[in-house]
Write a protein that holds these residues in place. Structure first.
Motif, PDB file in Angstrom:
ATOM      1  N   ASP A   1       4.628   0.000  -5.112  1.00  0.00           N
ATOM      2  CA  ASP A   1       5.106  -1.722  -5.580  1.00  0.00           C
ATOM      3  C   ASP A   1       4.226  -1.580  -3.621  1.00  0.00           C
ATOM      4  N   VAL A   2       4.498  -0.939  -2.944  1.00  0.00           N
ATOM      5  CA  VAL A   2       4.297  -1.331  -1.256  1.00  0.00           C
ATOM      6  C   VAL A   2       2.618  -0.719  -0.868  1.00  0.00           C
ATOM      7  N   TYR A   3       1.770  -1.610  -0.514  1.00  0.00           N
ATOM      8  CA  TYR A   3       0.164  -0.269  -0.248  1.00  0.00           C
ATOM      9  C   TYR A   3       0.241  -0.982   0.952  1.00  0.00           C
ATOM     10  N   PRO A   4      -0.372  -0.427   2.283  1.00  0.00           N
ATOM     11  CA  PRO A   4      -1.358  -0.599   3.557  1.00  0.00           C
ATOM     12  C   PRO A   4      -2.963  -0.594   3.645  1.00  0.00           C
ATOM     13  N   ILE A   5      -3.184  -2.471   3.746  1.00  0.00           N
ATOM     14  CA  ILE A   5      -4.319  -3.285   3.763  1.00  0.00           C
ATOM     15  C   ILE A   5      -4.879  -2.345   5.243  1.00  0.00           C
ATOM     16  N   ASN A   6      -5.651  -1.486   4.630  1.00  0.00           N
ATOM     17  CA  ASN A   6      -6.544  -1.012   5.792  1.00  0.00           C
ATOM     18  C   ASN A   6      -7.694  -0.849   6.505  1.00  0.00           C
ATOM     19  N   GLY A   7      -8.392  -1.333   5.095  1.00  0.00           N
ATOM     20  CA  GLY A   7     -10.167  -1.165   5.877  1.00  0.00           C
ATOM     21  C   GLY A   7     -10.405  -1.250   4.062  1.00  0.00           C
ATOM     22  N   GLY A   8     -11.759  -1.203   4.059  1.00  0.00           N
ATOM     23  CA  GLY A   8     -12.816  -0.967   2.911  1.00  0.00           C
ATOM     24  C   GLY A   8     -12.306  -2.046   1.981  1.00  0.00           C
ATOM     25  N   ASN A   9     -12.476  -2.069   0.528  1.00  0.00           N
ATOM     26  CA  ASN A   9     -11.695  -3.088  -0.483  1.00  0.00           C
ATOM     27  C   ASN A   9     -11.155  -2.644  -1.494  1.00  0.00           C
ATOM     28  N   THR A  10      -9.307  -2.805  -0.498  1.00  0.00           N
ATOM     29  CA  THR A  10      -8.255  -1.940  -0.961  1.00  0.00           C
ATOM     30  C   THR A  10      -8.940  -3.047  -2.640  1.00  0.00           C
TER      31      THR A  10
END
Length: 276
Positions: free
Chosen positions: A202-211
């Motif tokens: 339920d928590v995920y980092p937006i680190n690049g690309g197209n998550t």
């Protein structure tokens, strides 16, 4: 191993990234000679030049084997494999891939920008908390976008539909969704979509690309999706999902307001404005 309360198949690694609000449980294989060992948790971000009290080398703990002397470890930070998102697959009892590979019923793209620092925008709008909480708006009968405040940042989700959210770009923003765990079908900086056994949390980092992640809208409520870096949230990096508005008022999943909760309203109203 466990990620945000959901069990995943075991993977042998030495390092794990843990972003703000994420929870991880691991099993330690204590197979080394009796002694004292450093456990390191170096924070990322920040700069000693801007904060003389910031020293990432100080986030340490001691793993002491029974029978080892009561002294500080002398172990070095040896390089080892780090857990990758693509290696994380829910255990069979969690029904990995249960959302399937078909097209989503509702597809939402959230574009993050910062045209006016320090504030953040999502799809051109910076989130501002409404004067009336979104859940109370739903319980008062709001059911259409024009009924809700702030209307630009409240997304109405229909009942029992497959929802897909894509967040392009980077910034290492750890996004937390209230009310749901989601399947990360396209991890950050990846170009391979996994519908079979994607990571679920339920928590995920937006680190690049197209998550991109998916979930089913089977839990009526007003659910916050926001960056869990506190000042980013305060600066507008959030939206709200108003899920199945009518089912919040009536039906087996309706919100039950106990009398004790209602009794708080006069107490709240009696507070000075600065404390409300």
């Amino acid at each position: 191993m466990e990620a945000d309360g959901i069990e995943h198949d075991p993977v042998t690694v030495q390092n794990v990234d843990v972003y703000t609000a994420q929870r991880v449980s691991v099993i330690l294989n204590a197979n080394q000679p009796i002694g004292n060992y450093w456990i390191r948790a170096p924070p990322t971000g920040g700069a000693p030049a801007g904060n003389p009290n910031f020293n990432p080398a100080l986030t340490l703990a001691i793993l002491r084997y029974r029978g080892a002397p009561d002294v500080e470890p002398t172990t070095n930070n040896t390089v080892g494999p780090k857990l990758l998102d693509q290696q994380m697959h829910p255990i069979s009892s969690e029904h990995p891939g249960m959302l399937g590979s078909g097209p989503a019923d509702v597809a939402i793209t959230l574009n993050i920008a910062q045209p006016n620092p320090p504030f953040f925008d999502i799809n051109g709008i910076s989130y501002i908390s409404p004067s009336v909480p979104v859940l109370l708006q739903l319980l008062s009968g709001a059911s259409k976008p024009q009924d809700l405040l702030p209307s630009e940042q409240v997304f109405i989700l229909p009942k029992n539909k497959l929802i897909q959210v894509s967040i392009p770009g980077g910034g290492a923003h750890p996004f937390h969704l209230h009310g749901h765990a989601f399947d990360v079908i396209l991890p950050s900086n990846d170009n391979v979509t996994n519908f079979v056994n994607p990571l679920r949390r339920d928590v995920y980092p937006i680190n690049g690309g197209n998550t991109t992640f998916r979930f089913m809208s089977g839990n009526p409520g007003a659910w916050f999706l926001h960056c869990h870096i506190d000042w980013h949230l305060e600066a507008g990096l959030a939206i709200v999902f108003a899920e199945s508005p009518a089912d919040n008022i009536a039906g087996p999943q309706s919100q039950i307001t106990p009398q004790d909760w209602k009794d708080l309203c006069p107490q709240y109203d009696a507070l000075e404005v600065d404390f409300q």
